[in-house]
Every structure is written in C-alpha cells, then in structure tokens.
Write a protein that holds these residues in place. Structure first.
Motif, PDB file in Angstrom:
ATOM      1  N   PRO A   1       0.835  -1.207   0.000  1.00  0.00           N
ATOM      2  CA  PRO A   1       0.000   0.000   0.000  1.00  0.00           C
ATOM      3  C   PRO A   1       0.870   1.258   0.000  1.00  0.00           C
ATOM      4  O   PRO A   1       1.945   1.269   0.598  1.00  0.00           O
ATOM      5  N   GLU A   2       0.405   2.305  -0.659  1.00  0.00           N
ATOM      6  CA  GLU A   2       1.137   3.579  -0.691  1.00  0.00           C
ATOM      7  C   GLU A   2       0.853   4.322   0.607  1.00  0.00           C
ATOM      8  O   GLU A   2      -0.301   4.661   0.894  1.00  0.00           O
ATOM      9  N   ILE A   3       1.901   4.568   1.406  1.00  0.00           N
ATOM     10  CA  ILE A   3       1.705   5.223   2.707  1.00  0.00           C
ATOM     11  C   ILE A   3       2.566   6.483   2.866  1.00  0.00           C
ATOM     12  O   ILE A   3       2.620   7.072   3.941  1.00  0.00           O
TER      13      ILE A   3
ATOM     14  N   GLY B   1      -5.610   1.724  -3.060  1.00  0.00           N
ATOM     15  CA  GLY B   1      -4.322   1.134  -2.688  1.00  0.00           C
ATOM     16  C   GLY B   1      -3.453   1.993  -1.793  1.00  0.00           C
ATOM     17  O   GLY B   1      -2.238   1.843  -1.808  1.00  0.00           O
ATOM     18  N   GLY B   2      -4.060   2.894  -1.012  1.00  0.00           N
ATOM     19  CA  GLY B   2      -3.223   3.641  -0.081  1.00  0.00           C
ATOM     20  C   GLY B   2      -3.861   4.909   0.444  1.00  0.00           C
ATOM     21  O   GLY B   2      -5.085   5.082   0.384  1.00  0.00           O
ATOM     22  N   LEU B   3      -3.007   5.801   0.940  1.00  0.00           N
ATOM     23  CA  LEU B   3      -3.461   7.042   1.569  1.00  0.00           C
ATOM     24  C   LEU B   3      -3.772   8.111   0.528  1.00  0.00           C
ATOM     25  O   LEU B   3      -3.187   8.119  -0.562  1.00  0.00           O
TER      26      LEU B   3
ATOM     27  N   PHE C   1      -7.597   6.463   4.094  1.00  0.00           N
ATOM     28  CA  PHE C   1      -7.019   5.305   3.400  1.00  0.00           C
ATOM     29  C   PHE C   1      -8.110   4.709   2.527  1.00  0.00           C
ATOM     30  O   PHE C   1      -9.245   4.519   2.954  1.00  0.00           O
TER      31      PHE C   1
ATOM     32  N   SER D   1       7.191  -0.720   7.211  1.00  0.00           N
ATOM     33  CA  SER D   1       7.739  -0.778   5.859  1.00  0.00           C
ATOM     34  C   SER D   1       9.266  -0.701   5.865  1.00  0.00           C
ATOM     35  O   SER D   1       9.902  -1.088   4.895  1.00  0.00           O
TER      36      SER D   1
ATOM     37  N   VAL E   1      -1.994   8.476  -3.108  1.00  0.00           N
ATOM     38  CA  VAL E   1      -2.023   7.437  -4.124  1.00  0.00           C
ATOM     39  C   VAL E   1      -2.696   7.938  -5.421  1.00  0.00           C
ATOM     40  O   VAL E   1      -2.481   7.389  -6.493  1.00  0.00           O
TER      41      VAL E   1
ATOM     42  N   ARG F   1       4.494   2.955   8.522  1.00  0.00           N
ATOM     43  CA  ARG F   1       5.781   3.378   7.955  1.00  0.00           C
ATOM     44  C   ARG F   1       6.934   2.655   8.641  1.00  0.00           C
ATOM     45  O   ARG F   1       7.919   2.292   8.000  1.00  0.00           O
TER      46      ARG F   1
ATOM     47  N   TYR G   1      -7.993  -3.953   3.688  1.00  0.00           N
ATOM     48  CA  TYR G   1      -7.125  -3.973   2.509  1.00  0.00           C
ATOM     49  C   TYR G   1      -6.883  -5.412   2.031  1.00  0.00           C
ATOM     50  O   TYR G   1      -6.989  -5.711   0.841  1.00  0.00           O
TER      51      TYR G   1
END
Ligand SMILES: [Zn+2]
Length: 256
Positions: free
Chosen positions: A149-151, A173-175, A168, A202, A155, A199, A229
């Motif tokens: 996911p894009e954090i 697919g993300g924030l 989200f 990740s 996105v 984060r 998700y």
C-alpha cells in the motif's frame, strides 16, 4: 528430470482424501505453494502423519506424480511448540498460514513470503505480541506479493503527504491527500500514529518490531485498515480472521 526431489516447507493445511490419504498445501522457498499427497497419513501408525501437522516446518522428500506429487519422506525441522499449547496463538498461526495459502502461487518462487511466514511463526513462538506480529505479517505479505500500500504519498495525485491523519482507500491502494479524498468512496480515516506504525513496518525487520509497544486503539485501527485492505486484495474475507474475532469476543483467549 529426476523423479525424486527434496524441499523444505511449512505445512499450511491438510485435507483428507479417501480413507487414509491426505492432500497437503505446503509453502516452499523455491517452488512457491506445493500441493502434494501423503499416502496413509490418516492411519495412526503412519510415519508421515505426525511430521505433516499444519504449521510444521519440515524437510520433505517427494516423488513426481501424474497430477499431484507424492510425499515419500519427511523430517520435522521446527514445530513451534508454544503455538500448540495456546488456542489463541495457534489460531494466529493458522491465520498466517491461510493468508500465505491464498497469496502463494503454485510453482512460483517467492522467497520473501516464505521467510516472512517462517519469521512470523518464530516470533509468535518467541513471545512477540501476537497482534503486532499479525499486523506486520499483513503489511509485509501484501508488500512481497506485489500489493504494497502507498503510505508516503497521495495514491491519486502523488503529492507528499503532510504529517497528520489521512484517509485510506483499499480500492485505490493507499493514503489520499485532503484534495483527492472527497472524490473517492470506501474511505477510512487513519490517525497519524497508525500511519507512523505502518511506515515503521515498511522499513524495519522482526528484531525491531519485536520491541514495539502499541496502544490498543492504534493496534485496533491498524487491524481494521489492514483487514479491509487484505479482504479487498483477496476479494474474499480470511476465514481465520473471522475465527480470531469470534475467539476475542468470547474471551476464550489468553492474550491479544
Ligand atoms: Zn492527492
């Protein structure tokens, strides 16, 4: 190609076939998901049966078969005993196995997913907080299956996100930044503290997450975001997640 081959693997699940045989789903480092038959595994005197319990990490000898390969020998490498003595931990282990089974592809190598599976079972066994171990597994299993996911950035428009709470979106697919969020549905507000934890996930490995301490409300927030998700990515709910929620509701568990 030799008829016999050897691999290590973690048993994800087994189902019985006929009177005595079992079909196993095994996750391996080089062959991805492997489905194989253990002849006679259901019989009490079976040499194989005990080694091939779900979640066991084994070294397995197989013979190529016409449709499914056949297990001819097996040695147990790790049994993760603490999981077998605790219903909650065992259920957490089975959640990890189910998600690996859904994400794993037969015959397709994914060493990161294999290592993540093994490390998660080890950390559950070693007393890492199960909630943290499972959410880390959720996040990293998505990442190593191509669904990170894009954090860090929005996105939708790609702008760097300012520090703060954001929405989200599982389908996106993300924030999302405050400008893009209103145009989308299926949004979930996620607090700055929960974003910081994602984060951290990740960028860190198990040795770092083992020391992490989270407040219950942040933990719950991450659980809801990640489960939404994961459900979106799989296009299906994870059965063991429903079971864990049921256990938690019943108070039959010893630790969260
Ligand atoms: Zn945006």
């Amino acid at each position: 190609m030799s008829r016999l081959y050897k691999t290590e693997g973690v048993v994800l699940k087994h189902s019985y076939m006929g009177e005595a045989d079992a079909v196993l789903s095994i996750y391996t480092p080089a062959l991805g998901k492997l489905r194989a038959v253990a002849r006679g595994a259901k019989r009490s005197k079976s040499r194989l049966g005990g080694h091939l319990e779900p979640l066991n990490h084994c070294s397995i000898m197989l013979a190529r078969g016409r449709s499914l390969d056949i297990i001819s020998g097996c040695d147990t490498l790790e049994t993760f005993m603490p999981l077998r003595a605790n219903l909650w931990l065992m259920s957490c282990g089975l959640y990890v196995a189910e998600l690996t089974d859904r994400l794993g592809v037969e015959g397709t190598e994914n060493r990161s997913l294999f290592q993540l599976l093994l490390n998660t079972l080890r950390s559950l066994s070693d007393g890492v907080h199960p909630g943290i171990a499972l959410r880390y597994f959720d996040f990293r299993s998505m990442a190593c299956s191509g669904y990170l996911p894009e954090i860090w950035r929005c996105v939708a428009c790609g702008c760097a996100l300012e520090m703060g709470s954001h929405q989200f979106s599982a389908p996106a697919g993300g924030l999302l930044c405050p400008d893009c969020a209103p145009a989308l549905s299926s949004l979930q507000m996620i607090s700055v503290n929960a974003i910081k934890v994602l984060r951290f996930f990740s960028r860190n490995d198990f040795s770092a997450i083992a020391r992490l301490k989270l407040k219950p409300d942040v933990m719950r927030e991450i659980e809801v975001v990640m489960q939404n998700y994961v459900t979106y990515v799989l296009d299906q709910e994870v059965n063991s997640a429903k079971w864990l929620n049921k256990l938690r509701g019943s108070g039959m568990w010893l630790t969260s």
